[in-house]
Design a protein around this motif. Structure first.
Motif, PDB file in Angstrom:
ATOM      1  N   ILE A 196      34.800  44.255  64.902  1.00  0.00           N
ATOM      2  CA  ILE A 196      35.229  42.860  65.009  1.00  0.00           C
ATOM      3  C   ILE A 196      35.780  42.459  63.643  1.00  0.00           C
ATOM      4  O   ILE A 196      35.840  43.271  62.725  1.00  0.00           O
ATOM      5  N   GLY A 197      36.183  41.212  63.487  1.00  0.00           N
ATOM      6  CA  GLY A 197      36.919  40.819  62.282  1.00  0.00           C
ATOM      7  C   GLY A 197      36.094  40.444  61.075  1.00  0.00           C
ATOM      8  O   GLY A 197      36.649  39.959  60.084  1.00  0.00           O
ATOM      9  N   PHE A 198      34.784  40.652  61.103  1.00  0.00           N
ATOM     10  CA  PHE A 198      33.927  40.263  59.980  1.00  0.00           C
ATOM     11  C   PHE A 198      33.926  41.382  58.939  1.00  0.00           C
ATOM     12  O   PHE A 198      33.766  42.561  59.280  1.00  0.00           O
ATOM     13  N   TYR A 199      34.067  41.027  57.665  1.00  0.00           N
ATOM     14  CA  TYR A 199      34.116  42.060  56.624  1.00  0.00           C
ATOM     15  C   TYR A 199      33.787  41.454  55.253  1.00  0.00           C
ATOM     16  O   TYR A 199      33.742  40.235  55.081  1.00  0.00           O
ATOM     17  N   ARG A 200      33.583  42.336  54.305  1.00  0.00           N
ATOM     18  CA  ARG A 200      33.320  41.947  52.915  1.00  0.00           C
ATOM     19  C   ARG A 200      34.263  42.730  52.020  1.00  0.00           C
ATOM     20  O   ARG A 200      34.286  43.952  52.047  1.00  0.00           O
ATOM     21  N   ASN A 201      35.025  42.032  51.221  1.00  0.00           N
ATOM     22  CA  ASN A 201      35.928  42.682  50.263  1.00  0.00           C
ATOM     23  C   ASN A 201      36.207  41.690  49.149  1.00  0.00           C
ATOM     24  O   ASN A 201      37.274  41.104  49.064  1.00  0.00           O
ATOM     25  N   SER A 202      35.214  41.473  48.328  1.00  0.00           N
ATOM     26  CA  SER A 202      35.331  40.406  47.342  1.00  0.00           C
ATOM     27  C   SER A 202      34.645  40.803  46.043  1.00  0.00           C
ATOM     28  O   SER A 202      33.780  41.675  46.018  1.00  0.00           O
ATOM     29  N   TRP A 203      35.035  40.123  44.992  1.00  0.00           N
ATOM     30  CA  TRP A 203      34.511  40.404  43.660  1.00  0.00           C
ATOM     31  C   TRP A 203      34.056  39.106  43.010  1.00  0.00           C
ATOM     32  O   TRP A 203      34.574  38.027  43.296  1.00  0.00           O
ATOM     33  N   ARG A 204      33.071  39.218  42.131  1.00  0.00           N
ATOM     34  CA  ARG A 204      32.637  38.062  41.359  1.00  0.00           C
ATOM     35  C   ARG A 204      32.212  38.534  39.970  1.00  0.00           C
ATOM     36  O   ARG A 204      31.998  39.721  39.742  1.00  0.00           O
ATOM     37  N   TRP A 205      32.061  37.578  39.065  1.00  0.00           N
ATOM     38  CA  TRP A 205      31.684  37.901  37.703  1.00  0.00           C
ATOM     39  C   TRP A 205      30.171  38.040  37.591  1.00  0.00           C
ATOM     40  O   TRP A 205      29.413  37.459  38.365  1.00  0.00           O
ATOM     41  N   SER A 206      29.759  38.802  36.602  1.00  0.00           N
ATOM     42  CA  SER A 206      28.344  39.107  36.407  1.00  0.00           C
ATOM     43  C   SER A 206      27.504  37.848  36.244  1.00  0.00           C
ATOM     44  O   SER A 206      26.336  37.825  36.629  1.00  0.00           O
ATOM     45  N   ASP A 207      28.064  36.783  35.686  1.00  0.00           N
ATOM     46  CA  ASP A 207      27.295  35.553  35.495  1.00  0.00           C
ATOM     47  C   ASP A 207      27.299  34.662  36.736  1.00  0.00           C
ATOM     48  O   ASP A 207      26.785  33.551  36.710  1.00  0.00           O
ATOM     49  N   GLY A 208      27.873  35.160  37.850  1.00  0.00           N
ATOM     50  CA  GLY A 208      27.841  34.433  39.113  1.00  0.00           C
ATOM     51  C   GLY A 208      29.088  33.642  39.441  1.00  0.00           C
ATOM     52  O   GLY A 208      29.225  33.145  40.560  1.00  0.00           O
ATOM     53  N   SER A 209      30.014  33.511  38.516  1.00  0.00           N
ATOM     54  CA  SER A 209      31.222  32.734  38.781  1.00  0.00           C
ATOM     55  C   SER A 209      32.199  33.531  39.643  1.00  0.00           C
ATOM     56  O   SER A 209      32.170  34.759  39.676  1.00  0.00           O
ATOM     57  N   GLU A 210      33.067  32.815  40.358  1.00  0.00           N
ATOM     58  CA  GLU A 210      34.001  33.451  41.273  1.00  0.00           C
ATOM     59  C   GLU A 210      35.167  34.088  40.528  1.00  0.00           C
ATOM     60  O   GLU A 210      35.530  33.676  39.430  1.00  0.00           O
ATOM     61  N   ASP A 211      35.746  35.091  41.153  1.00  0.00           N
ATOM     62  CA  ASP A 211      36.925  35.750  40.607  1.00  0.00           C
ATOM     63  C   ASP A 211      38.162  34.966  41.031  1.00  0.00           C
ATOM     64  O   ASP A 211      38.586  35.029  42.182  1.00  0.00           O
ATOM     65  N   VAL A 212      38.751  34.219  40.105  1.00  0.00           N
ATOM     66  CA  VAL A 212      39.910  33.383  40.441  1.00  0.00           C
ATOM     67  C   VAL A 212      41.191  33.866  39.752  1.00  0.00           C
ATOM     68  O   VAL A 212      42.249  33.289  39.951  1.00  0.00           O
ATOM     69  N   PHE A 213      41.088  34.915  38.964  1.00  0.00           N
ATOM     70  CA  PHE A 213      42.241  35.419  38.212  1.00  0.00           C
ATOM     71  C   PHE A 213      42.589  36.806  38.711  1.00  0.00           C
ATOM     72  O   PHE A 213      41.867  37.771  38.479  1.00  0.00           O
ATOM     73  N   ASP A 214      43.688  36.935  39.425  1.00  0.00           N
ATOM     74  CA  ASP A 214      44.105  38.200  40.023  1.00  0.00           C
ATOM     75  C   ASP A 214      44.873  39.022  38.993  1.00  0.00           C
ATOM     76  O   ASP A 214      45.994  38.682  38.623  1.00  0.00           O
ATOM     77  N   ASN A 215      44.259  40.118  38.546  1.00  0.00           N
ATOM     78  CA  ASN A 215      44.881  40.909  37.481  1.00  0.00           C
ATOM     79  C   ASN A 215      44.713  42.410  37.736  1.00  0.00           C
ATOM     80  O   ASN A 215      44.558  43.194  36.817  1.00  0.00           O
ATOM     81  N   TRP A 216      44.748  42.817  39.012  1.00  0.00           N
ATOM     82  CA  TRP A 216      44.514  44.214  39.370  1.00  0.00           C
ATOM     83  C   TRP A 216      45.726  45.091  39.078  1.00  0.00           C
ATOM     84  O   TRP A 216      46.877  44.654  39.220  1.00  0.00           O
ATOM     85  N   LEU A 217      45.446  46.340  38.703  1.00  0.00           N
ATOM     86  CA  LEU A 217      46.493  47.349  38.630  1.00  0.00           C
ATOM     87  C   LEU A 217      47.068  47.591  40.023  1.00  0.00           C
ATOM     88  O   LEU A 217      46.371  47.357  41.024  1.00  0.00           O
TER      89      LEU A 217
END
Length: 301
Positions: A196-217
């Protein structure tokens, strides 16, 4: 007339609790450690592993390090489950929080990405997204009839989760979302370990803040199942195995200093105003911050 004294106190502002709200300094640690030991080191001596929330932060960090590869604090977010169908109008209040996990699930796989299938009993199980299962697509409501409930269709071809999603989007709308018990029961009647359509594919910072800056190779994050931690390679993010060792960067949160004026009124002849003022200053006095090193230097007597 009663005398009044004014005491000028320097205090630290703590109104903003988000890491991005604070100016902060980076501390380079040349000793190579795995991510667990690097995180522990940063938390013991400073604030945490480096958080990079903007191009400005990144430019500052890259000027300081002179390193080609080093750990930062970005890692997989094991709790960030979401639906493939992103149309917000499709979901009512609470619809995206409908849980039907099988006992013992979700399993905490070491990889950052995990996908969900529905078993024959209607319960959900997470599985490696690269495994193959049949799947359930969302076909939309039946047009031209009085039926208003969404319709689903089972596709018996075995596919990975990503391939199944692509198939559903090309031929229907998306992989099935499950908003309530009625829809879960409807899919249960056709599911047999089906994606089904449920999934996990996310990143966050070690201190708990969200990843808002997209800088992937390009072509990252990679599909390496154990690559759940992030290092900087020539100024870009790349996921890597957490057991690998490399230099790392910590950050220290710098709070703003404000001046507060406190008025004191003498309540009686026995009160020494100068002594009282000094006592209050001692209560609020905070060690000075040395920005060049990111260390706290105690106040000299």
């Amino acid at each position: 007339m009663k005398r009044a004294a004014v005491v000028m106190a320097v205090v630290m502002s703590g109104l903003c609790l988000l890491p991005a709200c604070f100016p902060h300094d980076y501390i380079i640690v040349q000793t190579e450690k795995n991510i667990k030991d690097a995180r522990e080191y940063c938390r013991n001596k400073y604030t945490d592993l480096a958080v990079v929330q903007s191009k400005e932060h990144l430019d500052k960090l890259m000027k300081l390090t002179g390193l080609n590869s080093f750990w930062i604090g970005l890692n997989r977010d094991t709790d960030a489950w979401t639906w493939s169908l992103e149309d917000e109008t499709y979901y009512g209040e609470g619809d995206t929080k409908f849980p039907m996990w099988e006992d013992g699930y979700p399993i905490d796989h070491t990889n950052y990405k995990s996908c969900v299938m529905m078993a024959q009993n209607g319960k959900w199980k997470d599985d490696l997204c690269g495994n193959i299962h049949n799947f359930i697509c969302y076909k939309n409501s039946t047009e031209g009839t009085s039926e208003t409930s969404p319709s689903f269709i089972r596709v018996n071809t075995l596919m990975t989760w990503d391939a199944a999603r692509a198939y559903c989007r090309n031929n229907y709308i998306d992989l099935a979302s499950v908003r309530n018990q009625t829809e879960n029961d409807q899919i249960k009647n056709m599911a047999s370990n089906s994606w089904i359509g449920f999934y996990r594919n996310s990143w966050r910072w070690s201190d708990g803040s969200e990843d808002v800056f997209d800088n992937w190779l390009p072509e990252t994050p990679s599909s390496d199942l154990d690559a759940s931690c992030v290092a900087i390679y020539t100024g870009k993010w790349a996921n890597s195995r957490c057991i690998n060792t490399r230099p790392f960067v910590c950050y220290n949160r710098r709070t703003e200093m404000k001046v507060v004026k406190v008025g004191l009124k003498k309540a009686g002849p026995s009160v020494d105003m100068e002594e009282l003022g000094e006592e209050i200053l001692n209560m609020v006095r905070i060690p000075k911050y040395q920005a060049q090193t990111g260390r706290l230097i105690p106040e000299r007597p």
